[in-house]
Design an enzyme around this catalytic site. Structure first.
Site, PDB file in Angstrom:
ATOM      1  N   LYS A 129       0.776  -1.250   0.064  1.00 22.25           N
ATOM      2  CA  LYS A 129       0.029   0.103  -0.054  1.00 22.25           C
ATOM      3  C   LYS A 129       0.800   1.297   0.108  1.00 22.25           C
ATOM      4  CE  LYS A 129      -1.688   1.633   4.034  1.00 22.25           C
ATOM      5  NZ  LYS A 129      -1.249   3.052   4.303  1.00 22.25           N
ATOM      6  N   ASN A 130       1.836   0.970   0.918  1.00 22.67           N
ATOM      7  CA  ASN A 130       2.511   2.424   1.117  1.00 22.67           C
ATOM      8  C   ASN A 130       3.644   2.768  -0.033  1.00 22.67           C
ATOM      9  OD1 ASN A 130       1.137   3.084   3.300  1.00 22.67           O
ATOM     10  ND2 ASN A 130       2.833   2.610   4.704  1.00 22.67           N
ATOM     11  N   ASP A 176       4.640   0.730  11.611  1.00 21.14           N
ATOM     12  CA  ASP A 176       3.759   0.136  11.169  1.00 21.14           C
ATOM     13  C   ASP A 176       3.590  -1.288  11.670  1.00 21.14           C
ATOM     14  OD1 ASP A 176       2.868   2.723  10.056  1.00 21.14           O
ATOM     15  OD2 ASP A 176       3.684   1.639   8.021  1.00 21.14           O
ATOM     16  N   CYS A 221      -4.867   8.487   9.765  1.00 21.85           N
ATOM     17  CA  CYS A 221      -4.977   7.983  10.857  1.00 21.85           C
ATOM     18  C   CYS A 221      -4.721   8.506  12.029  1.00 21.85           C
ATOM     19  CB  CYS A 221      -4.079   6.688  10.976  1.00 21.85           C
ATOM     20  SG  CYS A 221      -4.417   5.047  10.162  1.00 21.85           S
ATOM     21  N   LYS A 226      14.058  15.923  10.571  1.00 22.51           N
ATOM     22  CA  LYS A 226      13.554  14.837  11.018  1.00 22.51           C
ATOM     23  C   LYS A 226      13.159  13.957   9.887  1.00 22.51           C
ATOM     24  CE  LYS A 226       9.589  13.461  13.962  1.00 22.51           C
ATOM     25  NZ  LYS A 226       8.615  14.118  14.909  1.00 22.51           N
ATOM     26  N   VAL A 227      13.661  12.691   9.834  1.00 24.40           N
ATOM     27  CA  VAL A 227      13.189  11.836   8.777  1.00 24.40           C
ATOM     28  C   VAL A 227      11.537  11.535   8.585  1.00 24.40           C
ATOM     29  CG1 VAL A 227      13.342   9.187   7.978  1.00 24.40           C
ATOM     30  CG2 VAL A 227      15.260  10.294   9.268  1.00 24.40           C
ATOM     31  N   SER A 228      11.336  11.876   7.389  1.00 27.47           N
ATOM     32  CA  SER A 228       9.718  11.679   6.885  1.00 27.47           C
ATOM     33  C   SER A 228       9.768  11.075   5.632  1.00 27.47           C
ATOM     34  CB  SER A 228       9.279  13.256   6.737  1.00 27.47           C
ATOM     35  OG  SER A 228       8.009  13.028   6.034  1.00 27.47           O
ATOM     36  N   VAL A 241       2.845  19.306   8.429  1.00 30.08           N
ATOM     37  CA  VAL A 241       3.385  19.167   7.132  1.00 30.08           C
ATOM     38  C   VAL A 241       4.469  20.296   7.003  1.00 30.08           C
ATOM     39  CG1 VAL A 241       1.300  18.355   6.136  1.00 30.08           C
ATOM     40  CG2 VAL A 241       1.434  21.010   6.276  1.00 30.08           C
ATOM     41  N   ARG A 289      -8.484  -0.587   4.822  1.00 30.46           N
ATOM     42  CA  ARG A 289      -7.504   0.445   4.120  1.00 30.46           C
ATOM     43  C   ARG A 289      -6.396  -0.164   3.959  1.00 30.46           C
ATOM     44  NH1 ARG A 289      -6.606   5.626   7.768  1.00 30.46           N
ATOM     45  NH2 ARG A 289      -5.570   5.988   5.821  1.00 30.46           N
ATOM     46  N   ARG A 304       0.995  14.870  13.287  1.00 30.87           N
ATOM     47  CA  ARG A 304       1.427  14.786  11.755  1.00 30.87           C
ATOM     48  C   ARG A 304       1.242  16.067  11.121  1.00 30.87           C
ATOM     49  NH1 ARG A 304      -1.198   9.323   9.432  1.00 30.87           N
ATOM     50  NH2 ARG A 304       0.587   9.008   8.376  1.00 30.87           N
ATOM     51  N   LEU A 320       7.659  20.064   7.054  1.00 32.95           N
ATOM     52  CA  LEU A 320       8.990  19.513   6.426  1.00 32.95           C
ATOM     53  C   LEU A 320       8.595  19.760   4.911  1.00 32.95           C
ATOM     54  CD1 LEU A 320      10.048  16.413   8.376  1.00 32.95           C
ATOM     55  CD2 LEU A 320      10.546  18.741   8.587  1.00 32.95           C
ATOM     56  N   ILE A 336       8.704   7.308  16.622  1.00 31.78           N
ATOM     57  CA  ILE A 336       8.010   7.973  15.543  1.00 31.78           C
ATOM     58  C   ILE A 336       6.710   8.774  15.635  1.00 31.78           C
ATOM     59  CG2 ILE A 336       7.490   7.812  12.867  1.00 31.78           C
ATOM     60  CD1 ILE A 336      10.012   6.461  13.518  1.00 31.78           C
TER      61      ILE A 336
HETATM   62  C1  EPZ Z   1       4.438   7.082   6.266  1.00 32.44           C
HETATM   63  O1  EPZ Z   1       3.642   8.083   6.669  1.00 32.44           O
HETATM   64  C2  EPZ Z   1       3.205   5.852   6.095  1.00 32.44           C
HETATM   65  N1  EPZ Z   1       2.393   6.078   5.166  1.00 32.44           N
HETATM   66  C3  EPZ Z   1       3.054   5.471   7.416  1.00 32.44           C
HETATM   67  O2  EPZ Z   1       2.309   4.295   7.327  1.00 32.44           O
HETATM   68  C4  EPZ Z   1       4.245   5.105   8.423  1.00 32.44           C
HETATM   69  O3  EPZ Z   1       3.712   5.011   9.485  1.00 32.44           O
HETATM   70  C5  EPZ Z   1       5.010   6.470   8.260  1.00 32.44           C
HETATM   71  O4  EPZ Z   1       5.372   6.813   6.938  1.00 32.44           O
HETATM   72  C6  EPZ Z   1       6.381   6.019   9.391  1.00 32.44           C
HETATM   73  O5  EPZ Z   1       7.110   4.918   8.713  1.00 32.44           O
HETATM   74  C7  EPZ Z   1       2.418   5.969   3.837  1.00 32.44           C
HETATM   75  O6  EPZ Z   1       3.517   5.612   3.463  1.00 32.44           O
HETATM   76  C8  EPZ Z   1       1.155   6.232   3.050  1.00 32.44           C
HETATM   77  P1  EPZ Z   1       6.161  10.430   8.092  1.00 32.44           P
HETATM   78  P2  EPZ Z   1       4.046   9.729   6.509  1.00 32.44           P
HETATM   79  O7  EPZ Z   1       6.255  11.721   7.620  1.00 32.44           O
HETATM   80  O8  EPZ Z   1       4.958   9.794   5.422  1.00 32.44           O
HETATM   81  C9  EPZ Z   1       6.518  13.879  11.461  1.00 32.44           C
HETATM   82  C10 EPZ Z   1       0.340   2.984   7.715  1.00 32.44           C
HETATM   83  O9  EPZ Z   1      -0.142   2.361   8.704  1.00 32.44           O
HETATM   84  N2  EPZ Z   1       6.604  14.821  10.414  1.00 32.44           N
HETATM   85  O10 EPZ Z   1       7.628   9.551   7.809  1.00 32.44           O
HETATM   86  O11 EPZ Z   1       2.855  10.204   6.785  1.00 32.44           O
HETATM   87  C11 EPZ Z   1       5.417  12.918  11.798  1.00 32.44           C
HETATM   88  O12 EPZ Z   1       4.488  13.637  12.564  1.00 32.44           O
HETATM   89  C12 EPZ Z   1       0.774   4.315   7.861  1.00 32.44           C
HETATM   90  O13 EPZ Z   1       0.613   2.471   6.864  1.00 32.44           O
HETATM   91  C13 EPZ Z   1       6.785  16.115  10.891  1.00 32.44           C
HETATM   92  O14 EPZ Z   1       6.945  16.547  12.012  1.00 32.44           O
HETATM   93  O15 EPZ Z   1       5.173   9.686   7.788  1.00 32.44           O
HETATM   94  C14 EPZ Z   1       6.119  11.631  12.286  1.00 32.44           C
HETATM   95  O16 EPZ Z   1       6.232  11.960  13.684  1.00 32.44           O
HETATM   96  C15 EPZ Z   1       0.340   5.212   9.084  1.00 32.44           C
HETATM   97  N3  EPZ Z   1       6.489  17.117   9.842  1.00 32.44           N
HETATM   98  C16 EPZ Z   1       7.478  11.693  11.691  1.00 32.44           C
HETATM   99  O17 EPZ Z   1       7.595  12.904  11.226  1.00 32.44           O
HETATM  100  C17 EPZ Z   1       6.233  16.797   8.543  1.00 32.44           C
HETATM  101  O18 EPZ Z   1       6.014  17.751   7.793  1.00 32.44           O
HETATM  102  C18 EPZ Z   1       7.486  10.516  10.480  1.00 32.44           C
HETATM  103  O19 EPZ Z   1       6.413  10.568   9.802  1.00 32.44           O
HETATM  104  C19 EPZ Z   1       6.085  15.488   8.281  1.00 32.44           C
HETATM  105  C20 EPZ Z   1       6.403  14.609   9.109  1.00 32.44           C
END
Ligand code: EPZ
Length: 430
Positions: A22-23, A317, A126, A172-174, A133, A409, A131, A135, A339
């Site tokens: 999915k991801n 996850d 979720c 931070k890794v995103s 935006v 989902r 979460r 970054l 995370i």
């Molecule tokens: C992806 O979400 C996945 N979703 C998530 O899977 C997964 O849990 C997550 O990566 C971490 O591995 C998809 O790929 C569709 P992040 P994403 O940006 O990209 C913070 C599932 O169950 N952050 O890596 O949204 C954020 O709040 C889902 O399939 C900021 O602070 O996650 C978090 O603490 C749920 N500012 C951390 O970074 C930003 O602008 C990592 O989030 C962006 C993120």
């Protein structure tokens, strides 16, 4: 509303086909907006999130057709989908669509790169943390975009000649922000260097597809990704990589219920850290020519501590599922979530089944119990809900999981895949 009924106690034996991720599918589908040519994706899972994104892409002008099915025992598990966005008819992604799924916010990257502007609602998704935006905004600004937030929308505009290659190091890794900046930078003027980028396999898969479309990306899979901008991208054909979270989930289900199962069409290298934790918990895991085999016979489940981390660490996850497994361990385990700040909603539901879990900040202490007992429980988010299914497989009697739309989902044909292996799992429609 559908519910899932599980009667625990059966071992799992057989073969479970693993779907496309999915991801990975979601960002790959979004990448189709970068070209006026056709992007064909194979192995696209049939999931509610994929259907939702199809609606969103259609709103921007994508023409989408589905054909070709991967059949197994008369059931189709994956599809080939063709995406053609000859013209972008709207650069607005409205609240009604984006609020249902966070990943739909990611259209901001291709729209801005191809059309020079995007107006995208702030995302939903979720309820596992705030979460933000920030970054995405900082990163796109580093590529020359002007961005303002107004009335719940992010309005982004590129300079007259298009986005400009730049350097951005994520504080931070995103995963999502890495996907978006990588997509946006493919059509920028000049070279972009992304530091502290996400190294997740789904990022590598997206880069591979973008390169097949004519992009010039290198360094994917490391924390520094370099993207040389090109004038335009073409169509391509790409196979979505296997779902490592689904793989890990079923591996944990087997470790919980006991048995001997082959997970087909997947790769152990996508989830080494998680598989190592499952091994330490007492299951035997080996590679097959097309997947992995997982066996747990009479041995009990041993307690194992884990800490979630960006790839290659233990995936957030899979945290809920591992906690489900640990509820039946022979000792005390500690599970630390680094995370997301609110990803322990499964704790109180697991407690309904008799689990003993206490929370202290970001760490859950799980005291294994020798017996879980079925109960009505509620799914709270995608991965939390499947942890209840895992616990239910080992609980005595009936566990009834409500709000299963969360499961739909992200897990394709979950009840069929488990039932074929001998579990007593069924969907009940009210
Ligand atoms: C992806 O979400 C996945 N979703 C998530 O899977 C997964 O849990 C997550 O990566 C971490 O591995 C998809 O790929 C569709 P992040 P994403 O940006 O990209 C913070 C599932 O169950 N952050 O890596 O949204 C954020 O709040 C889902 O399939 C900021 O602070 O996650 C978090 O603490 C749920 N500012 C951390 O970074 C930003 O602008 C990592 O989030 C962006 C993120």
């Amino acid at each position: 509303m559908d519910r899932i009924r599980i009667v625990g106690g059966n071992e799992l034996h057989g073969v479970i086909p693993i779907s496309g991720a999915k991801n990975a599918a979601l960002p790959l589908m979004i990448a189709s907006l970068l070209t006026d040519d056709t992007l064909t994706l194979e192995n696209v899972p049939h999931l509610a999130d994929v259907e939702q994104l199809i609606r969103i892409l259609g709103n921007h002008g994508a023409d989408i057709s589905v054909n070709g099915r991967r059949e197994r025992q008369g059931e189709s598990y994956a599809r080939t989908v063709h995406f053609t966005s000859r013209n972008i008819v709207s650069t607005t992604a409205p609240y009604e669509l984006v609020s249902k799924m966070r990943a739909s916010f990611w259209v901001i990257g291709p729209l801005l790169a191809r059309e020079g502007r995007a107006r995208v609602s702030l995302p939903g998704g979720c309820a596992i943390g705030t979460r933000p935006v920030d970054l995405f905004i900082e990163g796109l600004t580093a590529l020359g975009a002007s961005i303002e937030i107004d009335g719940g929308y992010v309005n982004a505009t590129a300079p007259a000649g298009g986005l400009i290659g730049g350097r951005y190091t994520f504080p931070k890794v995103s995963v999502g922000a890495t996907h978006v900046l990588m997509m946006a930078a493919t059509l920028a003027n000049g070279t972009t260097v992304l530091g502290n980028a996400a190294r997740e396999p789904e990022v590598v898969d997206l880069a591979k597809c973008l390169n097949a479309m004519g992009a010039k990306i290198s360094g994917q899979g490391t924390s520094t990704i370099t993207i040389e901008g090109v004038r335009s991208l073409s169509g391509a054909r790409h196979r979505v990589l296997p779902d490592r979270i689904e793989t890990g989930t079923y591996a944990m289900a087997v470790a919980m219920a006991g048995g001997d199962v082959i997970l087909e069409d997947t790769e152990a290298s996508l989830l080494d850290t998680a598989l190592e934790a499952i091994r330490r918990a007492g299951a035997e895991i080996s590679d097959t020519n097309n997947g992995i085999r997982i066996v747990r016979d009479g041995a009990g489940i041993r307690p194992v501590d884990i800490v979630t981390d960006p790839f290659p660490g233990f995936p957030t996850d899979l945290q809920a599922q591992f906690m489900g497994l640990m509820t039946r361990s022979s000792g005390v385990s500690h599970i630390t979530e680094t995370i997301f700040e609110n990803r322990f909603m499964h704790v109180q539901e697991l407690a309904r089944l008799g689990a003993k879990i206490s929370l202290s900040g970001q760490t859950a202490k799980v005291e294994g119990v020798s017996r879980l007992k079925g109960a009505p429980v509620m799914a709270t988010d995608l991965r939390a809900s499947v942890s209840l299914v895992i616990a239910g497989l080992a609980a005595e009697g009936e566990t009834m999981v409500s709000r299963v739309y969360h499961l739909d989902r992200g897990f394709e044909r979950l009840e069929e895949k488990l039932t074929r292996c001998g579990a007593h799992v069924e969907r009940v429609s009210d």
